[in-house]
Design a protein around this motif. Structure first.
Motif, mmCIF file in Angstrom:
data_model
loop_
_atom_site.group_PDB
_atom_site.id
_atom_site.type_symbol
_atom_site.label_atom_id
_atom_site.label_comp_id
_atom_site.label_asym_id
_atom_site.label_seq_id
_atom_site.Cartn_x
_atom_site.Cartn_y
_atom_site.Cartn_z
ATOM 1 N N PHE A 28 0.831 -1.200 0.000
ATOM 2 C CA PHE A 28 0.000 0.000 0.000
ATOM 3 C C PHE A 28 0.868 1.253 0.000
ATOM 4 O O PHE A 28 1.894 1.309 0.663
ATOM 5 C CB PHE A 28 -0.914 -0.017 1.230
ATOM 6 C CG PHE A 28 -1.937 1.077 1.242
ATOM 7 C CD1 PHE A 28 -3.033 1.038 0.405
ATOM 8 C CD2 PHE A 28 -1.815 2.151 2.114
ATOM 9 C CE1 PHE A 28 -3.983 2.045 0.420
ATOM 10 C CE2 PHE A 28 -2.753 3.154 2.145
ATOM 11 C CZ PHE A 28 -3.843 3.100 1.290
ATOM 12 N N GLN A 29 0.446 2.276 -0.774
ATOM 13 C CA GLN A 29 1.167 3.545 -0.845
ATOM 14 C C GLN A 29 0.681 4.444 0.291
ATOM 15 O O GLN A 29 -0.482 4.794 0.367
ATOM 16 C CB GLN A 29 0.896 4.207 -2.195
ATOM 17 C CG GLN A 29 1.615 5.515 -2.372
ATOM 18 C CD GLN A 29 1.330 6.145 -3.731
ATOM 19 O OE1 GLN A 29 1.009 5.451 -4.683
ATOM 20 N NE2 GLN A 29 1.419 7.438 -3.799
ATOM 21 N N ASN A 30 1.598 4.819 1.190
ATOM 22 C CA ASN A 30 1.281 5.641 2.354
ATOM 23 C C ASN A 30 1.987 6.987 2.255
ATOM 24 O O ASN A 30 3.042 7.085 1.631
ATOM 25 C CB ASN A 30 1.764 4.941 3.631
ATOM 26 C CG ASN A 30 0.998 3.675 3.921
ATOM 27 O OD1 ASN A 30 -0.078 3.723 4.476
ATOM 28 N ND2 ASN A 30 1.555 2.529 3.524
ATOM 29 N N PRO A 31 1.468 8.047 2.901
ATOM 30 C CA PRO A 31 2.174 9.330 2.930
ATOM 31 C C PRO A 31 3.518 9.176 3.621
ATOM 32 O O PRO A 31 3.670 8.339 4.518
ATOM 33 C CB PRO A 31 1.256 10.239 3.757
ATOM 34 C CG PRO A 31 -0.036 9.532 3.883
ATOM 35 C CD PRO A 31 0.199 8.086 3.609
ATOM 36 N N GLU A 32 4.491 9.968 3.230
ATOM 37 C CA GLU A 32 5.842 9.850 3.767
ATOM 38 C C GLU A 32 5.879 10.042 5.282
ATOM 39 O O GLU A 32 6.693 9.440 5.974
ATOM 40 C CB GLU A 32 6.773 10.852 3.100
ATOM 41 C CG GLU A 32 8.220 10.698 3.540
ATOM 42 C CD GLU A 32 9.145 11.676 2.857
ATOM 43 O OE1 GLU A 32 10.245 11.253 2.483
ATOM 44 O OE2 GLU A 32 8.765 12.848 2.698
ATOM 45 N N TYR A 36 3.141 3.872 10.254
ATOM 46 C CA TYR A 36 2.503 2.571 10.107
ATOM 47 C C TYR A 36 1.600 2.573 8.883
ATOM 48 O O TYR A 36 1.028 3.592 8.523
ATOM 49 C CB TYR A 36 1.685 2.229 11.355
ATOM 50 C CG TYR A 36 2.549 2.093 12.584
ATOM 51 C CD1 TYR A 36 3.156 0.883 12.885
ATOM 52 C CD2 TYR A 36 2.787 3.173 13.413
ATOM 53 C CE1 TYR A 36 3.971 0.755 13.996
ATOM 54 C CE2 TYR A 36 3.596 3.052 14.527
ATOM 55 C CZ TYR A 36 4.193 1.836 14.811
ATOM 56 O OH TYR A 36 5.000 1.711 15.900
ATOM 57 N N CYS A 37 1.456 1.427 8.261
ATOM 58 C CA CYS A 37 0.632 1.295 7.055
ATOM 59 C C CYS A 37 -0.837 1.512 7.397
ATOM 60 O O CYS A 37 -1.351 0.926 8.357
ATOM 61 C CB CYS A 37 0.829 -0.093 6.446
ATOM 62 S SG CYS A 37 -0.198 -0.385 4.987
ATOM 63 N N ALA A 38 -1.514 2.321 6.599
ATOM 64 C CA ALA A 38 -2.929 2.601 6.809
ATOM 65 C C ALA A 38 -3.796 1.394 6.474
ATOM 66 O O ALA A 38 -4.905 1.276 6.966
ATOM 67 C CB ALA A 38 -3.353 3.803 5.956
ATOM 68 N N ARG A 39 -3.302 0.461 5.658
ATOM 69 C CA ARG A 39 -4.083 -0.715 5.272
ATOM 70 C C ARG A 39 -3.887 -1.879 6.240
ATOM 71 O O ARG A 39 -4.850 -2.445 6.720
ATOM 72 C CB ARG A 39 -3.739 -1.169 3.864
ATOM 73 C CG ARG A 39 -4.558 -2.416 3.456
ATOM 74 C CD ARG A 39 -4.220 -2.935 2.094
ATOM 75 N NE ARG A 39 -4.745 -2.026 1.086
ATOM 76 C CZ ARG A 39 -4.324 -2.014 -0.156
ATOM 77 N NH1 ARG A 39 -3.388 -2.834 -0.555
ATOM 78 N NH2 ARG A 39 -4.833 -1.174 -1.026
ATOM 79 N N LEU A 44 6.299 0.924 8.816
ATOM 80 C CA LEU A 44 6.835 1.311 7.515
ATOM 81 C C LEU A 44 8.331 1.551 7.616
ATOM 82 O O LEU A 44 8.792 2.250 8.515
ATOM 83 C CB LEU A 44 6.143 2.582 7.008
ATOM 84 C CG LEU A 44 4.653 2.437 6.735
ATOM 85 C CD1 LEU A 44 4.047 3.794 6.389
ATOM 86 C CD2 LEU A 44 4.391 1.443 5.621
ATOM 87 N N VAL A 45 9.078 0.952 6.700
ATOM 88 C CA VAL A 45 10.527 1.133 6.633
ATOM 89 C C VAL A 45 10.791 2.180 5.572
ATOM 90 O O VAL A 45 10.405 2.008 4.419
ATOM 91 C CB VAL A 45 11.238 -0.193 6.280
ATOM 92 C CG1 VAL A 45 12.731 0.018 6.183
ATOM 93 C CG2 VAL A 45 10.910 -1.255 7.312
#
Length: 171
Positions: A28-32, A36-39, A44-45
């Motif tokens: 999933f594409q998350n804001p920078e 943590y992943c929204a999905r 997030l690394v």
């Protein structure tokens, strides 16, 4: 009145580039700015550009020794041992008959995290064997990294509920 930006000789409204980071678990594409992943809720690394990167692993590269390492702890089954997730590694649960697993404090196995549904799954003992049954959870129930609606658990199986990974022992 709207502010305009000049980007590379082109003037436009709100055409700025929004940096993002992809989740290594679900893609999933998350804001920078997200940690943590929204999905899926995974950590997030972020690529620090030029900094040494952390190597990720896949299921094929993982060590299968944790189940055998649990023998050294003297844990007798049936038992579920938390291997990772929520800072509860090493915690042990001894299910009896029908045991509910979920985020609700009323559950026999209480896993307090948003990635776990309130009534996520049920662990049922039938004829001396144990079965896991998903209760319509959002993130699913996984046995040995395969999503299941219902399935029999064998000694040493990995059970994943939300971000928690547990090992089933029946010794």
């Amino acid at each position: 009145m709207l502010a305009t930006q000049k980007l590379g000789g082109i003037t436009g409204r709100g055409t700025s580039h929004v940096p993002h980071v992809y989740c290594q678990e679900c893609g999933f594409q998350n804001p920078e700015a997200a940690n943590y992943c929204a999905r899926c809720g995974a950590l997030l690394v972020k690529d620090e550009g030029g900094a040494e990167a952390t190597q990720s692993f896949t299921a094929d590269e993982r060590d299968d020794a944790p189940a055998s390492a649990l023998e050294d702890l003297g844990i007798k089954g049936p038992a579920l041992v938390v291997r990772s997730g929520g800072g509860r590694a090493g915690e042990t649960f001894h299910p009896e008959g029908e045991t509910t697993i979920g985020r609700s404090p009323d559950c026999g196995i209480f896993l307090d995290d948003v990635t776990v549904s309130r009534k996520h799954a049920v662990l049922v003992e039938r004829d001396g064997a144990f079965f896991i049954e998903d209760q319509g959870s959002l993130n699913g129930t996984f046995v040995n990294r395969k999503r299941v609606e219902s399935g029999q658990l064998e000694d040493g199986d990995e059970l994943q509920i939300g971000k928690y990974r547990l090992t089933f022992l029946n010794r």
